[in-house]
Write an enzyme that holds these catalytic residues in place. Structure first.
Site, PDB file in Angstrom:
ATOM      1  CD  GLU A 105      -1.638  17.548  -3.452  1.00 51.44           C
ATOM      2  OE1 GLU A 105      -2.237  18.555  -3.858  1.00 51.44           O
ATOM      3  OE2 GLU A 105      -2.163  16.427  -3.420  1.00 51.44           O
ATOM      4  CB  CYS A 110      -8.401  15.091  -5.555  1.00 47.85           C
ATOM      5  SG  CYS A 110      -8.627  13.727  -6.697  1.00 47.85           S
ATOM      6  CE1 TYR A 111     -13.587   9.673  -1.591  1.00 46.43           C
ATOM      7  CE2 TYR A 111     -12.845  10.820   0.378  1.00 46.43           C
ATOM      8  CZ  TYR A 111     -13.643   9.865  -0.216  1.00 46.43           C
ATOM      9  OH  TYR A 111     -14.501   9.124   0.540  1.00 46.43           O
ATOM     10  CG  HIS A 145      -3.573  15.907  -6.697  1.00 40.16           C
ATOM     11  ND1 HIS A 145      -3.825  15.488  -5.410  1.00 40.16           N
ATOM     12  CD2 HIS A 145      -4.286  15.087  -7.501  1.00 40.16           C
ATOM     13  CE1 HIS A 145      -4.637  14.451  -5.433  1.00 40.16           C
ATOM     14  NE2 HIS A 145      -4.934  14.183  -6.684  1.00 40.16           N
ATOM     15  CG  ASP A 168      15.985   8.397   9.585  1.00 41.01           C
ATOM     16  OD1 ASP A 168      16.520   9.427   9.129  1.00 41.01           O
ATOM     17  OD2 ASP A 168      15.483   7.514   8.891  1.00 41.01           O
ATOM     18  N   GLY A 178      -7.845  11.092  -2.020  1.00 38.69           N
ATOM     19  CA  GLY A 178      -7.903   9.725  -1.500  1.00 38.69           C
ATOM     20  C   GLY A 178      -8.241   8.785  -2.631  1.00 38.69           C
ATOM     21  CE  LYS A 182      17.641  10.200   5.691  1.00 40.31           C
ATOM     22  NZ  LYS A 182      17.465   8.884   6.332  1.00 40.31           N
TER      23      LYS A 182
END
Ligand code: XMP
Length: 514
Positions: free
Chosen positions: A174, A84-85, A172, A230, A57, A370
């Site tokens: 990810e 992280c945060y 991170h 979408d 964050g 997507k």
């Protein structure tokens, strides 16, 4: 909310990567979803996840009102990974100390791994290439925690409390810039949390449909369908979930591509969606009369759309909900990523409609990216031609006609665009590029046909390759293909005597010309 599916809860503290964490876990075959930290621990407890990830964050744990969560999140008996945060918060909640670091770390960092056995970093050794982005760091570990990784400037780059199954990483895992990051997430999800990994798009569909039914009860839901991926997937999902109680409205604004209405209706019919079509093309054309400024065009189109939609929808007086095909990138664009399309997208879709019509929103695709939406679309029976379609802007051909939009100019552009797309498909290039389009320029140029001088329209062709549409390169289309397109357009589209190819990148150019 139902949770018979094994899941990982991602507690969101506002990082631009929060949804990416959830998405990576889904890639591993385990359902993951975001929880708003402001809603506390109860929703997470109710979801009975097999593991919890505390996201990063932008805040500092020292700031007043920085996002936090009750410490009991660490005592549910469920393994937790803080990122992280999230790690700093874990340390703070457990009695450790977090301080502003002397060196803000941003970018690639090597982390030296220490004693990582029996943690999600188990199996890795030596040093790890990571991506860091933080201003604070852990100064004193809480009791029961051990330092398991460090960098030159960050003493606690990773920590573990094996007994309580609490782990933290300052970097991170990810993002792709942490090449072994997926191994860490995989290890946390499968080894630490014991997940079995049977989540699939079928399962997601089932969960989503049940949630839609729970949310809307016996009310009618209205949704605007544009023919884009979408809104089509949203419509197919709604129709599958509540059948006749879903009304799919297709407003023909007269700014569509050639045969678009028929093609969309047919494709959706295959997925069980019956369109209610409203032809409002005259009304849109009238609203656009004399308008040349791009933003003015968008505003006029947006307003007219809302008027038309409102009129038609209010005939369905039993409707309480409005369904929208909002995707995750649309959500972050309005929060973390401030790409140009964030501004752009406020002008179209059905912004403003829910308030005006006093409808509650149903947004079943909010958590998806997507490509996940495309996969869901295929599952729901939408044909490949629709699911794999290039994006098309809400204001349609109006932003590809520079200058005033008239019926005559629309017809020229529509024909030219159809030829370009057809040739791309024939040559096998359509699926290789991200978006291709034709633009009608506001200039005429001199040409010669037969023995006569001509003075006619110029068509620009644009094709781009991009991952996220925030930056894009022009596609290196073969010259013979471009030549064929040009010859066909000049021969077959009355009023065009010149075709050019746009070789600019974004930035500084944009994908659309307006
Ligand atoms: P730009 O032109 O900003 O386009 O580089 C990036 C992507 O956004 C689409 N686009 C729009 N989509 N309403 C939309 O729904 C708009 O007003 C709009 N303007 C651009 C564009 O087609 C490309 O995919």
């Amino acid at each position: 909310m139902d949770r018979e599916f094994e899941s990982i809860a991602v507690m969101d503290f506002g990082s631009q990567y929060s949804q990416l964490i959830a998405r990576r876990v889904r890639e591993l075959g385990v359902y993951a979803e975001l929880f708003d930290c402001h809603k506390g621990v109860d929703p997470v407890r109710a979801a009975k996840p097999v593991g919890i990830i505390l996201s990063g964050g932008p805040a500092s744990v020292h700031e007043k009102d920085s996002p936090t969560i009750n410490a009991e999140i660490l005592d549910l008996g469920i393994p937790v990974l803080g990122i992280c945060y999230g790690m700093q918060l874990m340390a703070q909640l457990s009695g450790g100390e977090v301080v502003p670091s002397p060196h803000r770390e941003y970018g690639r960092r090597e982390v030296e791994l220490l004693h990582v056995a029996d943690t999600p970093l188990d199996g890795l050794s030596g040093t790890l290439d990571t991506w860091m982005s933080h201003g604070d760091q852990i100064e004193r570990l809480p009791d029961g925690f051990e330092q398991i990784g460090r960098s030159d400037t960050c003493p606690v780059a990773a920590m573990a409390n094996r007994e309580r199954h609490l782990y933290g990483v300052q970097f991170h895992p990810e993002v792709r810039h942490t090449p072994k990051g997926m191994d860490i997430l995989r290890s946390f999800v499968f080894e630490t949390c014991g997940a079995s990994g049977y989540w699939t798009m079928d399962a997601f569909e089932e969960v989503m449909e049940r949630r839609i039914r729970e949310q809307v009860g016996s009310s009618r839901v209205i949704g605007g369908v544009s023919g884009g991926v979408d809104s089509s997937v949203m419509a197919a999902l709604l129709a599958s979930a509540i059948g006749e109680k879903f009304t799919a409205l297709f407003v023909n604004n007269g700014l569509l591509r050639k045969n678009e209405q028929e093609e969309v209706a047919k494709a959706l019919d295959e997925a069980g969606v019956k369109l209610e079509v409203v032809d409002a093309s005259d009304r849109f054309l009238q609203a656009l009369q004399g308008v040349v400024d791009p933003e003015d065009k968008r505003r006029k189109i947006g307003h007219t759309f809302i008027e038309v939609f409102d009129e038609v929808a209010s005939q369905h007086s039993d409707a309480d909900f409005l369904a929208q095909g909002t995707l995750y990138p649309d959500v972050i664009e309005s929060t973390s990523f401030k790409g140009p399309s964030a501004v752009i997208k406020t002008h179209h879709n059905v912004g403003g409609l829910p308030e005006k019509m006093k409808l509650k929103l149903v947004e079943p695709l909010r958590e998806l990216f997507k490509d996940e939406v495309r996969e869901l679309g295929r599952k729901l029976g939408l044909p490949e031609a629709l699911v794999g379609r290039h994006p098309f802007p809400g204001p349609g051909l109006a932003v590809r006609i520079l200058g005033e939009v008239t019926a005559e100019r629309l017809s020229v552009l529509r024909e030219a665009d159809a030829i370009f797309i057809e040739e791309l498909r024939h040559a096998g290039w359509y699926d290789k590029v991200s978006q291709a389009l034709a633009v009608l320029l506001p200039v005429k140029s001199v040409g010669v046909m037969g023995d006569a001088r001509t003075y006619e329209h110029v068509i620009a062709l644009r094709s781009v390759d991009t991952w996220d549409f925030m930056t894009a390169d022009f596609s290196p289309l073969p010259h013979d293909l471009l030549g064929r397109v040009s010859t066909r357009i000049i021969n077959e589209v009355k009023g065009v005597n010149r075709v050019v190819y746009d070789i600019s990148s974004k930035p500084p150019a944009t994908v659309e010309w307006e």
